[in-house]
Scaffold this motif. Structure first.
Motif, mmCIF file in Angstrom:
data_model
loop_
_atom_site.group_PDB
_atom_site.id
_atom_site.type_symbol
_atom_site.label_atom_id
_atom_site.label_comp_id
_atom_site.label_asym_id
_atom_site.label_seq_id
_atom_site.Cartn_x
_atom_site.Cartn_y
_atom_site.Cartn_z
ATOM 1 N N ALA A 163 -21.965 40.524 3.533
ATOM 2 C CA ALA A 163 -22.044 41.192 4.840
ATOM 3 C C ALA A 163 -20.742 41.530 5.589
ATOM 4 O O ALA A 163 -20.656 42.647 6.309
ATOM 5 N N ALA A 164 -19.465 40.691 5.010
ATOM 6 C CA ALA A 164 -18.245 41.089 5.393
ATOM 7 C C ALA A 164 -17.782 42.459 4.675
ATOM 8 O O ALA A 164 -17.149 43.219 5.496
ATOM 9 N N ARG A 165 -18.091 42.613 3.559
ATOM 10 C CA ARG A 165 -17.741 43.703 2.536
ATOM 11 C C ARG A 165 -18.531 44.814 3.459
ATOM 12 O O ARG A 165 -17.787 46.119 3.522
ATOM 13 N N ALA A 166 -19.703 44.800 3.589
ATOM 14 C CA ALA A 166 -20.617 46.036 4.326
ATOM 15 C C ALA A 166 -19.998 46.238 5.625
ATOM 16 O O ALA A 166 -19.527 47.430 6.078
ATOM 17 N N ALA A 167 -19.471 45.255 6.467
ATOM 18 C CA ALA A 167 -18.571 45.564 7.746
ATOM 19 C C ALA A 167 -17.602 46.229 7.406
ATOM 20 O O ALA A 167 -16.995 47.264 8.349
ATOM 21 N N MET A 168 -16.793 45.807 6.286
ATOM 22 C CA MET A 168 -15.351 46.511 6.055
ATOM 23 C C MET A 168 -15.751 48.058 5.971
ATOM 24 O O MET A 168 -14.815 48.593 6.131
ATOM 25 N N ALA A 169 -16.565 48.024 5.034
ATOM 26 C CA ALA A 169 -16.815 49.340 4.403
ATOM 27 C C ALA A 169 -17.338 50.343 5.676
ATOM 28 O O ALA A 169 -16.717 51.509 5.573
ATOM 29 N N SER A 170 -17.800 50.005 6.533
ATOM 30 C CA SER A 170 -18.047 50.826 7.755
ATOM 31 C C SER A 170 -17.134 50.715 8.990
ATOM 32 O O SER A 170 -17.489 51.374 9.904
ATOM 33 N N LEU A 171 -16.137 50.046 8.856
ATOM 34 C CA LEU A 171 -15.334 49.693 9.729
ATOM 35 C C LEU A 171 -14.398 50.978 10.379
ATOM 36 O O LEU A 171 -13.923 51.762 9.712
ATOM 37 N N ASP A 172 -14.384 51.276 11.742
ATOM 38 C CA ASP A 172 -13.502 52.316 12.314
ATOM 39 C C ASP A 172 -12.058 51.787 12.439
ATOM 40 O O ASP A 172 -11.758 50.506 12.476
ATOM 41 N N ALA A 173 -11.273 52.589 11.976
ATOM 42 C CA ALA A 173 -9.855 52.317 11.653
ATOM 43 C C ALA A 173 -9.037 51.248 12.758
ATOM 44 O O ALA A 173 -8.164 50.638 12.746
ATOM 45 N N LYS A 174 -9.808 51.761 13.830
ATOM 46 C CA LYS A 174 -9.073 51.103 15.244
ATOM 47 C C LYS A 174 -9.698 49.674 15.679
ATOM 48 O O LYS A 174 -9.186 49.114 16.616
ATOM 49 N N ASP A 175 -10.639 49.148 14.611
ATOM 50 C CA ASP A 175 -11.473 48.123 14.886
ATOM 51 C C ASP A 175 -10.744 47.010 14.507
ATOM 52 O O ASP A 175 -11.155 46.438 13.451
ATOM 53 N N ALA A 176 -9.486 46.289 15.100
ATOM 54 C CA ALA A 176 -8.832 45.150 14.298
ATOM 55 C C ALA A 176 -9.857 43.934 14.310
ATOM 56 O O ALA A 176 -9.663 43.079 13.471
ATOM 57 N N GLY A 177 -10.737 44.004 15.499
ATOM 58 C CA GLY A 177 -11.427 42.640 15.533
ATOM 59 C C GLY A 177 -12.367 42.275 14.444
ATOM 60 O O GLY A 177 -12.623 41.384 14.048
ATOM 61 N N THR A 178 -12.968 43.398 13.886
ATOM 62 C CA THR A 178 -14.080 42.959 12.869
ATOM 63 C C THR A 178 -13.323 42.630 11.571
ATOM 64 O O THR A 178 -13.700 41.867 11.065
ATOM 65 N N ALA A 179 -12.103 43.381 11.383
ATOM 66 C CA ALA A 179 -11.298 43.067 9.991
ATOM 67 C C ALA A 179 -10.826 41.602 10.205
ATOM 68 O O ALA A 179 -11.044 40.816 9.209
ATOM 69 N N ARG A 180 -10.504 41.124 11.409
ATOM 70 C CA ARG A 180 -10.035 39.805 11.541
ATOM 71 C C ARG A 180 -11.025 38.695 11.393
ATOM 72 O O ARG A 180 -10.902 37.827 10.819
ATOM 73 N N ARG A 181 -12.462 38.880 11.889
ATOM 74 C CA ARG A 181 -13.577 38.364 11.764
ATOM 75 C C ARG A 181 -14.005 38.327 10.171
ATOM 76 O O ARG A 181 -14.121 36.935 9.676
ATOM 77 N N CYS A 182 -13.768 39.373 9.626
ATOM 78 C CA CYS A 182 -14.003 39.192 8.199
ATOM 79 C C CYS A 182 -13.138 38.360 7.412
ATOM 80 O O CYS A 182 -13.293 37.709 6.395
ATOM 81 N N ALA A 183 -11.718 38.493 7.755
ATOM 82 C CA ALA A 183 -10.649 37.866 7.022
ATOM 83 C C ALA A 183 -10.872 36.307 7.196
ATOM 84 O O ALA A 183 -10.692 35.711 6.561
ATOM 85 N N GLN A 184 -11.574 35.875 8.503
ATOM 86 C CA GLN A 184 -11.609 34.478 8.765
ATOM 87 C C GLN A 184 -12.663 34.111 7.803
ATOM 88 O O GLN A 184 -12.684 32.817 7.359
#
Length: 184
Positions: A163-184
């Motif tokens: 799920a994290a990989r899929a979220a990161m693959a479709s991530l908007d470059a300005k969306d730091a929140g999703t990247a942070r949640r995926c890293a956690q």
């Protein structure tokens, strides 16, 4: 309108999430009612619907393991073969069956052996989840003076990483929140 009356063995549903996996059990709850259950009302060494009325319905939203054996996501009927010793848990691909009357072994997708244990008296058969953790739990069948445990394990880390990989693959470059949640 059709006449509706209560069934002697009431319908019950149990839902549990383990990690990211949704598990549901739908069944009817027979009562002891002063009867001898094991080896009499429920014969030994014969396939049992594991409840009353319709066969017990078992659904998992992701692939799981039952007592270490793999089971694909899907809806199934759950039957058992009670014995004086270990029981056989049967997962059959025909989800909607009345009892075990039309049960066919050729439709089985999984059989596992479990060891029942003595348990406090339980008048109305019930399923419950015990020993819940983020990646496992025990589906317990309690009736009369017996508990039949079925260990369920799930790949929670694998599902979360996917799920994290899929979220990161479709991530908007300005969306730091999703990247942070995926890293956690």
């Amino acid at each position: 309108p059709a006449l509706q009356l209560p069934r002697p063995s009431q319908h019950a549903e149990l839902n549990q999430t383990i990690g990211l996996t949704k598990i549901s059990v739908s069944y009817s709850r027979p009562g002891v009612k002063g009867r001898t259950i094991w080896g009499d009302l429920v014969p030994y060494d014969k396939v049992w619907r594991t409840g009353a009325n319709e066969a017990t319905h078992f659904t998992v939203s992701t692939d799981v393991k039952l007592n270490g054996q793999p089971l694909s996501a899907g809806s199934y009927s759950l039957h058992t073969i009670p014995t004086k010793g270990n029981w056989t848990i049967i997962i059959n691909k025909v989800a909607d069956q009345w009892g075990s009357y039309s049960y066919k072994e050729s439709e089985d997708v999984l059989r596992v052996s479990v060891t029942p244990a003595p348990h406090e008296p339980t008048e109305w058969m019930q399923f419950s989840f015990t020993d819940i953790a983020v990646d496992r739990g025990v589906l317990a069948l309690d009736w009369d003076r017996l508990r039949v445990p079925i260990e369920i394990t799930v790949d929670t880390i694998g599902h979360a990483m996917s799920a994290a990989r899929a979220a990161m693959a479709s991530l908007d470059a300005k969306d730091a929140g999703t990247a942070r949640r995926c890293a956690q």
